[in-house]
Design an enzyme around this catalytic site. Structure first.
Site, short mmCIF file in Angstrom:
data_model
loop_
_atom_site.label_atom_id
_atom_site.label_comp_id
_atom_site.label_asym_id
_atom_site.label_seq_id
_atom_site.Cartn_x
_atom_site.Cartn_y
_atom_site.Cartn_z
CB SER A 122 38.66 30.01 84.80
OG SER A 122 37.35 30.42 84.43
CG ASP A 134 37.72 24.17 82.51
OD1 ASP A 134 38.09 24.84 83.50
OD2 ASP A 134 36.55 24.15 82.10
CG HIS A 140 34.20 26.83 81.94
ND1 HIS A 140 35.48 26.80 82.44
CD2 HIS A 140 33.71 28.07 82.23
CE1 HIS A 140 35.75 27.97 83.02
NE2 HIS A 140 34.69 28.74 82.91
#
Length: 379
Positions: A267, A79, A105
């Site tokens: 996600s 990510d 994130h």
């Protein structure tokens, strides 16, 4: 090369989260997936949720931990990167590619996978003794391409990851991304990916479509759902998904500080499934990546998109669920008059790929549109 992902979490600076078992309303900063031009790196949150999140209770972690907490399993997070100082992960993050995590994130996802429980808050990761491999699969602002994801998946597999979590979902794949997933399969690494991306606030989901690498054969595709089992308004709609998990109002830790942030999206649901996969691989060390995926899907709650049941995946005898009790809110897909009238659960086809490539080939347990041709559904 796939188009860059032009998608963000809701633009509001703060959002409310309600905890359980007792009511607790806290305003938390929103975790972005991508930083807009000129935005600074995500700051530490000054706020903490004390109570256990409601969705976390449905994961039944306390009971699942009777079988172990993922010790010894390496989970790669592909990510925006993972900060080595992420709260609750200190000493368990190994950098593989990229330096730090400006967006935050990836660190947020890593916390959902493996954050250790601490007193004063009910939040915890699914596999709190797993190790995290930090892999950047985007640029420093969080924008992914097929090339950056392919490089990240390869690096994760080569670093010995047993589970590879891929947060971004692209509108188009590439031959390089396909080969990277096949490379991971050769290393017996299970790739877990978001079935669909987040949309900008107010954007229509549009027709159901495939997103990559989740749509690829051999990838465990995960859809994030709201507490009532529906797909949140700000989530794009995939043609199919293997599993559903919480993906709305999810709290977690960021790359800096000890406070909590809040996020939405598939996600985040994929992070919960990656943590569950780590628990399964720790409990059943001889089980292959494909076998791990099959166990998770086979023991899920029946629904339009089977809803993950961590405890059942760990405790079942191997022949599947022995109960028919429905989940608290069965995961379901929306209907769109512009495209398919409805979607339904498909069939898992697990198997090994050709010996010359060593690629694991197992077809997704699909959520398929009514009226799709049988050859599309089998693909």
């Amino acid at each position: 090369m796939a188009a860059a992902l032009p998608l963000l979490l809701p633009s509001a600076a703060f959002a409310a989260v309600v905890g359980a078992p007792h009511a607790e309303s806290v305003k938390l900063p929103v975790m972005p997936a991508v930083l807009a031009e000129g935005d600074p790196c995500t700051e530490a949150s000054p706020r903490t949720v004390r109570a256990e999140p409601r969705y976390q209770r449905t994961l039944n972690l306390q009971q699942s931990w009777r079988f172990g907490r993922g010790s010894g399993v390496k989970v790669a997070v592909v990510d925006t990167g993972v900060a080595t100082g992420t709260a609750r992960l200190v000493g368990r993050v190994t950098p593989v590619s990229g330096d730090g995590d400006c967006v935050g994130h990836g660190s947020f996802l890593a916390g959902l996978v493996a954050a250790a429980p601490v007193s004063g808050t009910g939040f915890s990761g699914v596999a709190p003794q797993a190790r995290i491999l930090a892999v950047r699969g985007t640029d420093q602002r969080g924008t992914p391409t097929a090339d950056t994801l392919a490089a990240g998946i390869r690096a994760a597999a080569d670093a010995g990851a047993q589970v590879i979590l891929v947060g971004p979902a692209l509108a188009r794949g590439s031959s390089g991304l396909t080969r990277a997933v096949e490379h991971a399969a050769k290393q017996d690494a299970l790739v877990v990916a978001a079935a669909a991306p987040q949309l900008k606030s107010g954007t229509s989901p549009g027709p159901a479509k495939d997103y990559w690498p989740a749509a690829q054969l051999g990838v465990l595709s995960v859809l994030g759902t709201a507490e009532d089992g529906s797909v949140p308004d700000d989530t794009a709609v995939p043609r199919r998904a293997d599993l559903a998990a919480p993906g709305s109002g999810v709290i977690g830790v960021g790359p800096r500080g000890k406070g909590h942030l809040i996020g939405n999206g598939s996600s985040l649901a994929a992070a919960f499934v990656a943590g569950a996969a780590a628990l399964v691989r720790a409990r059943y060390p001889d089980l292959s990546a494909a076998g791990t995926a099959e166990r998770l899907v086979r023991n899920a709650y029946p629904a339009d998109v089977p809803r993950m049941d961590v405890y059942a995946a760990l405790s079942s005898s191997g022949s599947g669920r022995t109960d028919v009790a429905p989940p608290p809110a069965p995961a379901r897909m929306p209907s769109y008059e512009a495209t398919e009238a409805a979607v339904r659960r498909g069939t898992l086809l697990a198997g090994a790929g050709a010996a010359t490539t060593g690629a694991v080939a197992w077809a997704a347990l699909a959520v398929r549109a009514r009226g799709r041709r049988s050859e599309d559904a089998a693909g």
